[in-house]
Design a protein around this motif. Structure first.
Motif, PDB file in Angstrom:
ATOM      1  N   ALA A  35       0.826  -1.199   0.000  1.00 35.11           N
ATOM      2  CA  ALA A  35       0.000   0.000   0.000  1.00 35.11           C
ATOM      3  C   ALA A  35       0.864   1.254   0.000  1.00 35.11           C
ATOM      4  CB  ALA A  35      -0.925  -0.012   1.223  1.00 35.11           C
ATOM      5  N   LYS A  36       1.953   1.216   0.771  1.00 33.95           N
ATOM      6  CA  LYS A  36       2.845   2.387   0.828  1.00 33.95           C
ATOM      7  C   LYS A  36       3.456   2.678  -0.536  1.00 33.95           C
ATOM      8  CE  LYS A  36       6.740   4.254   3.454  1.00 33.95           C
ATOM      9  NZ  LYS A  36       7.702   3.989   4.556  1.00 33.95           N
ATOM     10  N   LYS A  37       3.900   1.616  -1.228  1.00 36.37           N
ATOM     11  CA  LYS A  37       4.500   1.801  -2.549  1.00 36.37           C
ATOM     12  C   LYS A  37       3.470   2.337  -3.543  1.00 36.37           C
ATOM     13  CE  LYS A  37       7.114  -0.572  -6.173  1.00 36.37           C
ATOM     14  NZ  LYS A  37       6.316   0.052  -7.239  1.00 36.37           N
ATOM     15  N   ILE A  38       2.249   1.749  -3.492  1.00 42.49           N
ATOM     16  CA  ILE A  38       1.195   2.179  -4.424  1.00 42.49           C
ATOM     17  C   ILE A  38       0.838   3.636  -4.178  1.00 42.49           C
ATOM     18  CG2 ILE A  38      -1.236   1.860  -5.010  1.00 42.49           C
ATOM     19  CD1 ILE A  38      -0.824  -1.149  -4.401  1.00 42.49           C
ATOM     20  N   LEU A  39       0.706   4.018  -2.916  1.00 43.68           N
ATOM     21  CA  LEU A  39       0.331   5.393  -2.590  1.00 43.68           C
ATOM     22  C   LEU A  39       1.421   6.378  -3.001  1.00 43.68           C
ATOM     23  CD1 LEU A  39      -1.271   4.712   0.912  1.00 43.68           C
ATOM     24  CD2 LEU A  39      -2.481   5.439  -1.158  1.00 43.68           C
ATOM     25  N   ASN A  40       2.637   5.991  -2.784  1.00 40.98           N
ATOM     26  CA  ASN A  40       3.741   6.870  -3.202  1.00 40.98           C
ATOM     27  C   ASN A  40       3.764   7.034  -4.718  1.00 40.98           C
ATOM     28  OD1 ASN A  40       5.201   7.894  -0.905  1.00 40.98           O
ATOM     29  ND2 ASN A  40       5.771   5.772  -0.448  1.00 40.98           N
ATOM     30  N   ASP A  41       3.500   5.921  -5.454  1.00 45.63           N
ATOM     31  CA  ASP A  41       3.461   6.007  -6.921  1.00 45.63           C
ATOM     32  C   ASP A  41       2.334   6.934  -7.361  1.00 45.63           C
ATOM     33  OD1 ASP A  41       5.582   4.296  -7.097  1.00 45.63           O
ATOM     34  OD2 ASP A  41       4.372   2.504  -7.521  1.00 45.63           O
ATOM     35  N   LEU A  42       1.182   6.830  -6.701  1.00 46.41           N
ATOM     36  CA  LEU A  42       0.050   7.695  -7.042  1.00 46.41           C
ATOM     37  C   LEU A  42       0.365   9.151  -6.741  1.00 46.41           C
ATOM     38  CD1 LEU A  42      -2.914   5.524  -5.644  1.00 46.41           C
ATOM     39  CD2 LEU A  42      -2.436   5.998  -8.058  1.00 46.41           C
ATOM     40  N   ASP A  45       2.653  10.561  -9.318  1.00 49.09           N
ATOM     41  CA  ASP A  45       1.931  10.858 -10.569  1.00 49.09           C
ATOM     42  C   ASP A  45       0.971  12.033 -10.402  1.00 49.09           C
ATOM     43  OD1 ASP A  45       3.219   8.768 -11.749  1.00 49.09           O
ATOM     44  OD2 ASP A  45       1.576   7.337 -11.519  1.00 49.09           O
ATOM     45  N   GLY A  46       0.852  12.557  -9.172  1.00 46.26           N
ATOM     46  CA  GLY A  46      -0.047  13.679  -8.934  1.00 46.26           C
ATOM     47  C   GLY A  46      -1.513  13.294  -8.842  1.00 46.26           C
ATOM     48  N   ARG A  47      -1.786  11.985  -8.695  1.00 44.32           N
ATOM     49  CA  ARG A  47      -3.180  11.534  -8.656  1.00 44.32           C
ATOM     50  C   ARG A  47      -3.774  11.652  -7.245  1.00 44.32           C
ATOM     51  NH1 ARG A  47      -2.694   5.804 -11.537  1.00 44.32           N
ATOM     52  NH2 ARG A  47      -4.974   5.786 -11.211  1.00 44.32           N
ATOM     53  N   ILE A  48      -2.914  11.679  -6.220  1.00 45.73           N
ATOM     54  CA  ILE A  48      -3.329  11.966  -4.853  1.00 45.73           C
ATOM     55  C   ILE A  48      -2.267  12.857  -4.223  1.00 45.73           C
ATOM     56  CG2 ILE A  48      -4.601   9.780  -4.564  1.00 45.73           C
ATOM     57  CD1 ILE A  48      -2.236   8.728  -2.939  1.00 45.73           C
ATOM     58  N   GLN A  49      -2.555  13.368  -3.045  1.00 41.46           N
ATOM     59  CA  GLN A  49      -1.626  14.240  -2.346  1.00 41.46           C
ATOM     60  C   GLN A  49      -0.915  13.459  -1.232  1.00 41.46           C
ATOM     61  OE1 GLN A  49      -1.009  17.604  -3.128  1.00 41.46           O
ATOM     62  NE2 GLN A  49      -2.178  16.991  -4.958  1.00 41.46           N
ATOM     63  N   ARG A  50       0.315  13.895  -0.928  1.00 44.04           N
ATOM     64  CA  ARG A  50       1.124  13.238   0.104  1.00 44.04           C
ATOM     65  C   ARG A  50       1.666  14.296   1.050  1.00 44.04           C
ATOM     66  NH1 ARG A  50       5.540  10.092  -2.733  1.00 44.04           N
ATOM     67  NH2 ARG A  50       5.946  12.201  -3.484  1.00 44.04           N
ATOM     68  N   LYS A  51       1.699  13.944   2.342  1.00 43.08           N
ATOM     69  CA  LYS A  51       2.199  14.889   3.335  1.00 43.08           C
ATOM     70  C   LYS A  51       2.878  14.114   4.455  1.00 43.08           C
ATOM     71  CE  LYS A  51       0.807  18.790   6.265  1.00 43.08           C
ATOM     72  NZ  LYS A  51      -0.346  19.613   6.731  1.00 43.08           N
ATOM     73  N   ALA A  52       4.032  14.641   4.903  1.00 42.51           N
ATOM     74  CA  ALA A  52       4.753  13.992   6.003  1.00 42.51           C
ATOM     75  C   ALA A  52       4.127  14.388   7.327  1.00 42.51           C
ATOM     76  CB  ALA A  52       6.222  14.394   5.971  1.00 42.51           C
ATOM     77  N   ASN A  53       3.933  13.400   8.161  1.00 45.95           N
ATOM     78  CA  ASN A  53       3.385  13.630   9.497  1.00 45.95           C
ATOM     79  C   ASN A  53       4.334  12.966  10.497  1.00 45.95           C
ATOM     80  OD1 ASN A  53       1.749  14.248  11.645  1.00 45.95           O
ATOM     81  ND2 ASN A  53       0.321  12.559  11.296  1.00 45.95           N
ATOM     82  N   GLY A  54       5.387  13.697  10.858  1.00 44.93           N
ATOM     83  CA  GLY A  54       6.441  13.096  11.672  1.00 44.93           C
ATOM     84  C   GLY A  54       7.199  12.087  10.842  1.00 44.93           C
ATOM     85  N   LYS A  55       7.350  10.863  11.342  1.00 45.43           N
ATOM     86  CA  LYS A  55       8.027   9.809  10.598  1.00 45.43           C
ATOM     87  C   LYS A  55       7.077   9.096   9.644  1.00 45.43           C
ATOM     88  CE  LYS A  55      11.480   8.818  14.172  1.00 45.43           C
ATOM     89  NZ  LYS A  55      12.073   7.771  15.042  1.00 45.43           N
ATOM     90  N   GLN A  56       5.812   9.412   9.753  1.00 37.84           N
ATOM     91  CA  GLN A  56       4.806   8.733   8.936  1.00 37.84           C
ATOM     92  C   GLN A  56       4.323   9.634   7.813  1.00 37.84           C
ATOM     93  OE1 GLN A  56       0.997   7.903  10.793  1.00 37.84           O
ATOM     94  NE2 GLN A  56       1.005   5.827   9.951  1.00 37.84           N
ATOM     95  N   GLN A  57       4.002   9.023   6.693  1.00 35.93           N
ATOM     96  CA  GLN A  57       3.434   9.759   5.576  1.00 35.93           C
ATOM     97  C   GLN A  57       1.937   9.498   5.517  1.00 35.93           C
ATOM     98  OE1 GLN A  57       5.840   8.276   2.290  1.00 35.93           O
ATOM     99  NE2 GLN A  57       6.822  10.289   2.106  1.00 35.93           N
TER     100      GLN A  57
END
Length: 207
Positions: A35-42, A45-57
């Protein structure tokens, strides 16, 4: 397919998710690492947003892709929600009423017990009434004995009326769903009412 499901979960809830959350929502069909790899790939690609929350994304849907309802649509949805809440309240109230009636029926005497009790009380009242009538005809008794007799008579009459009310409540509850006439039902199960035997608590009480 896992990427589509992961993106769908994020967009449907429209709230931040971690890789573990996505894995849990997909019931373990995708591991947290996958799931982590898939979410990072998405996210790449700009299909979802990502944000760091401490050590967790954490990942969340692109807000620009979220359709914002119009004021009319929002008001319509609020009206639907209000109607559903009213229906829920009505169903809760009806359920409470039915539960109370069921409890009353479960705690009531059986038909055989009620017939036996009514017969016993009727005989006792008849005997006391005859005794009271005999005493009222002129025979002298002590005030204490007279008071005791009248008290017992009143108590028996009270029991009779209470049982009559209980029987009426039960028969009324049955009659709501019974397809035939209650008089026919009473005849089938051997129930005799006060009217059938010519008994009247009002007349007895007035004596």
């Amino acid at each position: 397919m896992p990427a589509k499901k992961s993106k769908g979960v994020s967009e449907e809830a429209n709230r931040p998710y971690s890789a573990n959350d996505i894995s849990s929502q997909l019931h373990g069909k995708v591991s947290p690492n996958q799931a982590k790899k898939i979410l990072n790939d998405l996210a790449d690609d700009g299909r979802i947003q990502r944000k760091a929350n401490g050590k967790q994304q954490i990942f969340y849907a692109n807000q620009s892709d979220i359709e914002v309802p119009s004021i009319e649509e929002a008001e319509e949805e609020e009206e639907k929600i209000k109607e559903l809440e009213e229906r829920v309240d009505a169903l809760k109230s009806n359920n409470k009423s039915l539960a109370g009636r069921l409890q009353g029926l479960n705690s009531a005497l059986t038909d055989d017990q009620m017939r036996e009790r009514i017969s016993k009380l009727s005989n006792e009242i008849k005997e006391n009434d005859e005794r009271l009538e005999h005493l009222r005809s002129g025979e002298v008794i002590s005030p204490e004995e007279k008071a005791k007799i009248e008290t017992e008579h009143a108590a028996m009459l009270k029991h009779w009326k209470a049982r009559k009310r209980m029987f009426k409540n039960i028969s009324d509850a049955i009659s709501e769903n019974y397809p035939g006439k209650m008089k026919d039902l009473f005849a089938d199960i051997g129930v005799e009412t006060d009217e059938d035997v010519g008994a009247d608590t009002a007349i007895i009480a007035a004596k």
